[in-house]
Design a protein around this motif. Sequence first.
Motif, mmCIF file in Angstrom:
data_model
loop_
_atom_site.group_PDB
_atom_site.id
_atom_site.type_symbol
_atom_site.label_atom_id
_atom_site.label_comp_id
_atom_site.label_asym_id
_atom_site.label_seq_id
_atom_site.Cartn_x
_atom_site.Cartn_y
_atom_site.Cartn_z
ATOM 1 N N GLN A 139 18.960 -9.851 -38.014
ATOM 2 C CA GLN A 139 20.185 -10.632 -37.904
ATOM 3 C C GLN A 139 20.762 -10.558 -36.494
ATOM 4 O O GLN A 139 21.290 -11.531 -35.974
ATOM 5 C CB GLN A 139 21.223 -10.143 -38.924
ATOM 6 C CG GLN A 139 20.864 -10.487 -40.358
ATOM 7 C CD GLN A 139 21.879 -9.929 -41.336
ATOM 8 O OE1 GLN A 139 22.713 -9.100 -40.971
ATOM 9 N NE2 GLN A 139 21.792 -10.369 -42.582
ATOM 10 N N ARG A 140 20.639 -9.387 -35.865
ATOM 11 C CA ARG A 140 21.161 -9.234 -34.507
ATOM 12 C C ARG A 140 20.388 -10.107 -33.531
ATOM 13 O O ARG A 140 20.948 -10.710 -32.624
ATOM 14 C CB ARG A 140 21.079 -7.772 -34.084
ATOM 15 C CG ARG A 140 21.705 -7.510 -32.721
ATOM 16 C CD ARG A 140 21.693 -6.039 -32.401
ATOM 17 N NE ARG A 140 22.329 -5.780 -31.123
ATOM 18 C CZ ARG A 140 22.436 -4.574 -30.577
ATOM 19 N NH1 ARG A 140 21.976 -3.517 -31.228
ATOM 20 N NH2 ARG A 140 23.017 -4.417 -29.420
ATOM 21 N N GLU B 262 29.782 -11.998 -25.992
ATOM 22 C CA GLU B 262 29.985 -12.326 -27.392
ATOM 23 C C GLU B 262 30.453 -13.771 -27.522
ATOM 24 O O GLU B 262 31.218 -14.266 -26.698
ATOM 25 C CB GLU B 262 31.029 -11.397 -28.016
ATOM 26 C CG GLU B 262 30.563 -9.951 -28.145
ATOM 27 C CD GLU B 262 29.440 -9.791 -29.155
ATOM 28 O OE1 GLU B 262 29.382 -10.610 -30.103
ATOM 29 O OE2 GLU B 262 28.628 -8.868 -29.002
ATOM 30 N N ARG C 58 21.540 -13.637 -33.852
ATOM 31 C CA ARG C 58 22.946 -13.867 -33.560
ATOM 32 C C ARG C 58 23.093 -14.645 -32.257
ATOM 33 O O ARG C 58 22.432 -14.364 -31.269
ATOM 34 C CB ARG C 58 23.681 -12.535 -33.458
ATOM 35 C CG ARG C 58 25.182 -12.676 -33.252
ATOM 36 C CD ARG C 58 25.799 -11.310 -33.081
ATOM 37 N NE ARG C 58 25.514 -10.448 -34.211
ATOM 38 C CZ ARG C 58 25.694 -9.130 -34.208
ATOM 39 N NH1 ARG C 58 26.133 -8.529 -33.110
ATOM 40 N NH2 ARG C 58 25.421 -8.411 -35.279
ATOM 41 N N ARG D 218 20.883 -18.162 -28.942
ATOM 42 C CA ARG D 218 20.439 -16.985 -29.685
ATOM 43 C C ARG D 218 19.815 -15.980 -28.743
ATOM 44 O O ARG D 218 19.122 -16.348 -27.792
ATOM 45 C CB ARG D 218 19.418 -17.393 -30.757
ATOM 46 C CG ARG D 218 20.035 -17.952 -31.996
ATOM 47 C CD ARG D 218 19.059 -18.385 -33.044
ATOM 48 N NE ARG D 218 17.689 -17.930 -32.872
ATOM 49 C CZ ARG D 218 16.684 -18.347 -33.651
ATOM 50 N NH1 ARG D 218 16.915 -19.219 -34.613
ATOM 51 N NH2 ARG D 218 15.459 -17.905 -33.469
ATOM 52 N N GLN D 219 20.048 -14.716 -29.018
ATOM 53 C CA GLN D 219 19.566 -13.669 -28.119
ATOM 54 C C GLN D 219 18.051 -13.676 -27.996
ATOM 55 O O GLN D 219 17.503 -13.370 -26.937
ATOM 56 C CB GLN D 219 20.061 -12.304 -28.600
ATOM 57 C CG GLN D 219 21.572 -12.150 -28.530
ATOM 58 C CD GLN D 219 22.038 -10.768 -28.951
ATOM 59 O OE1 GLN D 219 21.282 -9.816 -28.908
ATOM 60 N NE2 GLN D 219 23.289 -10.664 -29.369
#
Length: 280
Positions: A24-25, A136, A28, A110-111
Amino acid sequence: TTSAMLRPPLWRHGCTLGKRFVRQRALRAGAALITLSGHTQVSSDNAIWNGIAQVMKEANANIEDATGTTVSSAQAGTFSVNAFNTRIAPFAKSENDELAVAFLLKAVVRQDNLSKMSDLFHTRFPGLVCTVTLGEAAVRRHLVPEVTGVIRLFGVDQVGQLARISEVLRSCRMTILNLYVTTGICDVETCEFVWREGGPLSENVITVAATDRATFDEETFRFEITTASKEVGYEVTSIIMESEHQRAKQLARYYLLRKKFMTEFASEFSSPCSKTVWSI
């Protein structure tokens, strides 16, 4: 006892949660500040923007804000990057560079797509240096409304004007949210402000916000900005706060005063500028 025996081991449950959290991270989305600068063979601003848009599409990123500027390579001279106490050369160099460019973008990405996006930029624009700063994503919260406003300053362009205005803003505990500068000339036939690169006249549109609503003093703020703008040579000054109910009327007054100054300027275009100062 029976229900306890049927539960999966805690370590297994924790491992599953840990993998899910990592996944999920990675998915993100964050707010990324992206810069592109250097020399490029692209022959037009539109082609550069098109290339940027295509990269962002392939990286599944959404542009929220963007700005850029270009000059001919003949005017740009040598390009160099100084980062982390190291002097860095461009990713690639071409003998047929046509433009020196600098672009700044704010995007949501997205990262796990950051590396892909950076690679795509370097592939499409090999002569540019790309930097990515991830933060963020903005979160909407119910906060006390900001004290915001727009300052418009118009007059003969001079070195050090923005430095003086920024000093006043800092002393009034105001921060700059956006700055847009336009240089140009006076059309002596229409008395209108016409955009020209390097023109003798300039218009600064500065969006500002108070860093502390509780201590903000609007009367002092207006006085200090108006005084400083006269000191550095601006002929027309306008301060319109977001809380004002007749913002459109105030903006119309600003353009009327600017037109009045331009009419006087056009009639005496051989002199440096008119001596009359207009403020609202």
